[in-house]
Design an enzyme around this catalytic site. Structure first.
Site, PDB file in Angstrom:
ATOM      1  N   TYR A  97     -13.739 105.554-121.032  1.00  0.00           N
ATOM      2  CA  TYR A  97     -13.087 104.638-120.088  1.00  0.00           C
ATOM      3  C   TYR A  97     -13.905 103.359-119.954  1.00  0.00           C
ATOM      4  O   TYR A  97     -13.379 102.256-120.090  1.00  0.00           O
ATOM      5  CB  TYR A  97     -12.926 105.298-118.715  1.00  0.00           C
ATOM      6  CG  TYR A  97     -12.644 104.315-117.612  1.00  0.00           C
ATOM      7  CD1 TYR A  97     -13.578 104.080-116.604  1.00  0.00           C
ATOM      8  CD2 TYR A  97     -11.454 103.613-117.570  1.00  0.00           C
ATOM      9  CE1 TYR A  97     -13.331 103.166-115.595  1.00  0.00           C
ATOM     10  CE2 TYR A  97     -11.196 102.681-116.561  1.00  0.00           C
ATOM     11  CZ  TYR A  97     -12.147 102.466-115.582  1.00  0.00           C
ATOM     12  OH  TYR A  97     -11.915 101.554-114.587  1.00  0.00           O
ATOM     13  N   TYR A 137     -15.192  95.752-110.618  1.00  0.00           N
ATOM     14  CA  TYR A 137     -15.164  96.355-109.275  1.00  0.00           C
ATOM     15  C   TYR A 137     -16.262  97.405-109.154  1.00  0.00           C
ATOM     16  O   TYR A 137     -16.488  98.154-110.106  1.00  0.00           O
ATOM     17  CB  TYR A 137     -13.872  97.134-109.008  1.00  0.00           C
ATOM     18  CG  TYR A 137     -12.573  96.502-109.342  1.00  0.00           C
ATOM     19  CD1 TYR A 137     -11.455  97.288-109.502  1.00  0.00           C
ATOM     20  CD2 TYR A 137     -12.425  95.133-109.501  1.00  0.00           C
ATOM     21  CE1 TYR A 137     -10.216  96.736-109.808  1.00  0.00           C
ATOM     22  CE2 TYR A 137     -11.205  94.564-109.807  1.00  0.00           C
ATOM     23  CZ  TYR A 137     -10.109  95.378-109.955  1.00  0.00           C
ATOM     24  OH  TYR A 137      -8.889  94.839-110.255  1.00  0.00           O
ATOM     25  N   PHE A 138     -16.786  97.570-107.989  1.00  0.00           N
ATOM     26  CA  PHE A 138     -17.659  98.697-107.711  1.00  0.00           C
ATOM     27  C   PHE A 138     -16.798  99.844-107.182  1.00  0.00           C
ATOM     28  O   PHE A 138     -15.933 100.315-107.939  1.00  0.00           O
ATOM     29  CB  PHE A 138     -18.844  98.211-106.860  1.00  0.00           C
ATOM     30  CG  PHE A 138     -19.857  97.526-107.755  1.00  0.00           C
ATOM     31  CD1 PHE A 138     -19.560  96.293-108.349  1.00  0.00           C
ATOM     32  CD2 PHE A 138     -21.046  98.141-108.096  1.00  0.00           C
ATOM     33  CE1 PHE A 138     -20.452  95.682-109.239  1.00  0.00           C
ATOM     34  CE2 PHE A 138     -21.955  97.531-108.968  1.00  0.00           C
ATOM     35  CZ  PHE A 138     -21.650  96.316-109.542  1.00  0.00           C
ATOM     36  N   ASN A 139     -16.927 100.264-105.963  1.00  0.00           N
ATOM     37  CA  ASN A 139     -16.142 101.443-105.541  1.00  0.00           C
ATOM     38  C   ASN A 139     -15.058 101.087-104.515  1.00  0.00           C
ATOM     39  O   ASN A 139     -15.340 101.027-103.331  1.00  0.00           O
ATOM     40  CB  ASN A 139     -17.082 102.509-104.988  1.00  0.00           C
ATOM     41  CG  ASN A 139     -17.912 103.150-106.083  1.00  0.00           C
ATOM     42  OD1 ASN A 139     -18.648 102.457-106.798  1.00  0.00           O
ATOM     43  ND2 ASN A 139     -17.782 104.463-106.254  1.00  0.00           N
ATOM     44  N   SER A 194     -14.528  96.925-114.469  1.00  0.00           N
ATOM     45  CA  SER A 194     -15.199  97.900-113.606  1.00  0.00           C
ATOM     46  C   SER A 194     -16.696  97.861-113.812  1.00  0.00           C
ATOM     47  O   SER A 194     -17.180  97.572-114.911  1.00  0.00           O
ATOM     48  CB  SER A 194     -14.678  99.303-113.930  1.00  0.00           C
ATOM     49  OG  SER A 194     -15.485 100.293-113.325  1.00  0.00           O
ATOM     50  N   ALA A 195     -17.410  98.227-112.772  1.00  0.00           N
ATOM     51  CA  ALA A 195     -18.879  98.313-112.849  1.00  0.00           C
ATOM     52  C   ALA A 195     -19.308  99.416-113.804  1.00  0.00           C
ATOM     53  O   ALA A 195     -20.483  99.482-114.189  1.00  0.00           O
ATOM     54  CB  ALA A 195     -19.449  98.579-111.466  1.00  0.00           C
ATOM     55  N   LYS A 215     -13.065  99.290-121.079  1.00  0.00           N
ATOM     56  CA  LYS A 215     -13.174  98.109-120.203  1.00  0.00           C
ATOM     57  C   LYS A 215     -14.064  97.051-120.863  1.00  0.00           C
ATOM     58  O   LYS A 215     -13.753  95.855-120.846  1.00  0.00           O
ATOM     59  CB  LYS A 215     -13.729  98.494-118.839  1.00  0.00           C
ATOM     60  CG  LYS A 215     -12.738  99.238-117.959  1.00  0.00           C
ATOM     61  CD  LYS A 215     -11.492  98.401-117.677  1.00  0.00           C
ATOM     62  CE  LYS A 215     -10.511  99.105-116.773  1.00  0.00           C
ATOM     63  NZ  LYS A 215      -9.281  98.315-116.546  1.00  0.00           N
ATOM     64  N   ASP A 255     -23.050 111.362-113.179  1.00  0.00           N
ATOM     65  CA  ASP A 255     -23.205 110.538-111.969  1.00  0.00           C
ATOM     66  C   ASP A 255     -24.483 109.711-112.042  1.00  0.00           C
ATOM     67  O   ASP A 255     -25.535 110.217-112.454  1.00  0.00           O
ATOM     68  CB  ASP A 255     -23.251 111.423-110.717  1.00  0.00           C
ATOM     69  CG  ASP A 255     -21.845 111.688-110.195  1.00  0.00           C
ATOM     70  OD1 ASP A 255     -20.904 110.998-110.630  1.00  0.00           O
ATOM     71  OD2 ASP A 255     -21.695 112.584-109.361  1.00  0.00           O
ATOM     72  N   ARG A 292     -23.013 116.300-110.353  1.00  0.00           N
ATOM     73  CA  ARG A 292     -21.831 116.146-111.223  1.00  0.00           C
ATOM     74  C   ARG A 292     -22.302 115.428-112.491  1.00  0.00           C
ATOM     75  O   ARG A 292     -22.931 114.369-112.397  1.00  0.00           O
ATOM     76  CB  ARG A 292     -20.765 115.328-110.491  1.00  0.00           C
ATOM     77  CG  ARG A 292     -19.491 115.104-111.262  1.00  0.00           C
ATOM     78  CD  ARG A 292     -18.387 114.513-110.394  1.00  0.00           C
ATOM     79  NE  ARG A 292     -18.683 113.122-110.004  1.00  0.00           N
ATOM     80  CZ  ARG A 292     -17.824 112.361-109.333  1.00  0.00           C
ATOM     81  NH1 ARG A 292     -16.663 112.844-108.931  1.00  0.00           N
ATOM     82  NH2 ARG A 292     -18.144 111.115-109.026  1.00  0.00           N
TER      83      ARG A 292
HETATM   84  C1  WQD Z   1     -19.244 108.562-105.477  1.00  0.00           C
HETATM   85  C2  WQD Z   1     -20.418 109.488-105.235  1.00  0.00           C
HETATM   86  C3  WQD Z   1     -20.420 111.537-106.475  1.00  0.00           C
HETATM   87  C4  WQD Z   1     -16.885 113.322-104.790  1.00  0.00           C
HETATM   88  C5  WQD Z   1     -15.730 106.298-109.619  1.00  0.00           C
HETATM   89  C6  WQD Z   1     -15.201 106.236-110.999  1.00  0.00           C
HETATM   90  C7  WQD Z   1     -15.432 104.876-111.591  1.00  0.00           C
HETATM   91  C8  WQD Z   1     -14.905 103.787-110.688  1.00  0.00           C
HETATM   92  C9  WQD Z   1     -15.344 103.979-109.238  1.00  0.00           C
HETATM   93  C10 WQD Z   1     -12.904 102.879-111.745  1.00  0.00           C
HETATM   94  C11 WQD Z   1     -20.895 110.105-106.529  1.00  0.00           C
HETATM   95  C12 WQD Z   1     -20.269 111.795-104.973  1.00  0.00           C
HETATM   96  C13 WQD Z   1     -17.917 112.438-105.050  1.00  0.00           C
HETATM   97  C14 WQD Z   1     -17.174 114.559-104.155  1.00  0.00           C
HETATM   98  C15 WQD Z   1     -19.488 113.948-104.070  1.00  0.00           C
HETATM   99  N1  WQD Z   1     -13.501 103.715-110.799  1.00  0.00           N
HETATM  100  N2  WQD Z   1     -19.186 112.744-104.685  1.00  0.00           N
HETATM  101  N3  WQD Z   1     -18.481 114.818-103.810  1.00  0.00           N
HETATM  102  O1  WQD Z   1     -18.359 108.288-109.371  1.00  0.00           O
HETATM  103  O2  WQD Z   1     -19.229 106.139-108.291  1.00  0.00           O
HETATM  104  O3  WQD Z   1     -17.108 106.091-109.600  1.00  0.00           O
HETATM  105  O4  WQD Z   1     -15.073 105.320-108.852  1.00  0.00           O
HETATM  106  O5  WQD Z   1     -13.405 101.984-112.352  1.00  0.00           O
HETATM  107  O6  WQD Z   1     -14.772 104.867-112.815  1.00  0.00           O
HETATM  108  O7  WQD Z   1     -15.899 107.181-111.740  1.00  0.00           O
HETATM  109  O8  WQD Z   1     -17.222 107.262-107.344  1.00  0.00           O
HETATM  110  O9  WQD Z   1     -16.209 108.283-105.375  1.00  0.00           O
HETATM  111  O10 WQD Z   1     -16.208 109.593-107.564  1.00  0.00           O
HETATM  112  O11 WQD Z   1     -18.319 109.283-106.299  1.00  0.00           O
HETATM  113  O12 WQD Z   1     -20.669 114.223-103.762  1.00  0.00           O
HETATM  114  O13 WQD Z   1     -16.267 115.439-103.900  1.00  0.00           O
HETATM  115  O14 WQD Z   1     -19.966 110.558-104.403  1.00  0.00           O
HETATM  116  O15 WQD Z   1     -21.326 112.458-107.027  1.00  0.00           O
HETATM  117  O16 WQD Z   1     -22.297 110.069-106.571  1.00  0.00           O
HETATM  118  P1  WQD Z   1     -18.084 106.998-108.674  1.00  0.00           P
HETATM  119  P2  WQD Z   1     -16.895 108.644-106.639  1.00  0.00           P
END
Ligand code: WQD
Length: 335
Positions: free
Chosen positions: A148, A175-177, A124-125, A152, A293, A290
């Site tokens: 976590y 992976y990114f998102n 993961s990224a 990784k 973040d 959050r």
């Molecule tokens: C994206 C952005 C939130 C929800 C996560 C995991 C990481 C990886 C990828 C496994 C952030 C914002 C989110 C909400 C919001 N998974 N947001 N309101 O945090 O980049 O990474 O997924 O490897 O481990 O942590 O993704 O989709 O949670 O959030 O404003 O209700 O959306 O603050 O900036 P994230 P995310």
């Protein structure tokens, strides 16, 4: 030849099974179903039109792994099975270290003892933490900020060292998102419990099962003040795993690759695109940031393009449209 896919009933794992079967490769799924539903297996059998051997076991269960290797000619392993929630890992770090490291160690031992040639790790990224440079490259410093992410990074190191003086070659996919779903709408992400990630939450608001989106901060140093991420279609990710399985790594015994699109998208841009795709209003409130973040994160994917012959093909609206189709199908199935 057959690939052992651990966590193959999970989100990225199930989509990868579809992509593998589409190339004619045989697959055995090992999954403990702690974060996947058994119904996914039926959907996979229908989508792949193959019987698909499935073993319900923990990925750290060496007896189960040996039994699979004795009964099938396993030449490669793709290892997805892991706990993967950043906030949960902060609350229960030892459970994350135990689960994520024990499974990787057990599989790496089995791979070496059985002369398995290729091991693909779902990484993961998050291993980069607050990346110093953007876009993030594979040579960016690794500085994970959660247990976590630390698991990784450790799993990557375990595989790099296991591959160093052996026949085994390991491919570490960061992976990114991941978002989206198979275009059939038959498989997709089924978050157990309350979804935490942006796209599943936005889609619930569009569906009406959640009243509002909370945007965690719009005071970041970005063009519209909201955070920026590299969202990638889960089918692009799946195809990246097929490419990783087949790639010629040359003299590398272990190699890391970013799997992203190279495009950064803000929260507001996701919300606007989701509203267009779903034709629904997506009300939101802006609340506090959050904890943990990052402001911005997106990938430099040139290495995967050059060495794996892979690049993401699907745009954001296709990701959201496929996600939406799957979610609507799931909601119609709810008894
Ligand atoms: C994206 C952005 C939130 C929800 C996560 C995991 C990481 C990886 C990828 C496994 C952030 C914002 C989110 C909400 C919001 N998974 N947001 N309101 O945090 O980049 O990474 O997924 O490897 O481990 O942590 O993704 O989709 O949670 O959030 O404003 O209700 O959306 O603050 O900036 P994230 P995310």
């Amino acid at each position: 030849m057959t690939t052992l896919v651990t966590g193959g009933a999970g989100y990225v794992g199930s989509h990868t099974v579809v992509a593998l079967c589409a190339t004619g490769r045989e697959v055995v799924i090992l999954d403990d179903f702690s974060n996947a539903k058994h119904g996914v297996v039926d959907a996979l059998r229908a989508l792949t039109r193959t019987q698909l051997d499935v073993v319900e076991a923990d990925a750290a269960d060496r007896v189960a792994i040996d039994q699979i290797c004795r009964s099938r000619n396993i030449d490669s392993i793709i290892h997805f099975a892991a706990h993967k929630s950043v906030p949960e890992s902060i609350l229960e770090p030892l459970r994350y270290y135990r689960n994520n490291l024990a499974s990787t160690l057990t599989l790496a031992e089995a791979a070496l003892e059985r002369g398995i040639a290729r091991f693909v790790l779902s990484s993961s990224a998050v291993v980069y933490g607050k990346a110093a440079e953007l876009p993030v490259t594979e040579t960016s410093p690794l500085a994970p900020e959660s247990p976590y992410g630390a698991t990784k990074q450790m799993c990557e190191r375990i595989l790099a060292d296991a591959s160093a003086d052996s026949r085994l070659q390991s491919v570490l996919l960061r992976y990114f998102n991941p978002v989206g779903a198979h275009p059939s709408g038959d498989i997709g992400e089924i978050p157990l419990g309350e979804p935490q990630n942006l796209v599943p939450v936005v889609m619930e608001v569009a569906l009406g099962t959640r009243s509002k989106l909370q945007i965690f901060g719009d005071d970041y140093n970005t063009p519209d003040g909201t955070t920026i991420r590299d969202y990638i279609h889960v089918m692009d990710l799946a195809e990246g795993h097929v490419a990783a399985l087949e790639a010629n790594l040359g003299s590398h015994s272990s190699r890391a690759f970013n799997l992203g699109t190279g495009v950064g998208t803000s929260v507001h841009e996701v919300v606007r695109a989701a509203s267009e795709v779903t034709q629904r209003e997506i009300p939101f409130d802006v609340v506090g940031r959050r904890p943990g973040d990052l402001s911005e994160s997106w990938a430099d994917c040139r290495r995967a393009a050059t060495e794996l012959g892979w690049s993401a093909q699907r745009e954001l609206k296709q990701m959201l449209g496929d996600h939406w189709r799957f979610l609507r199908r799931q909601s119609r199935r709810v008894p």
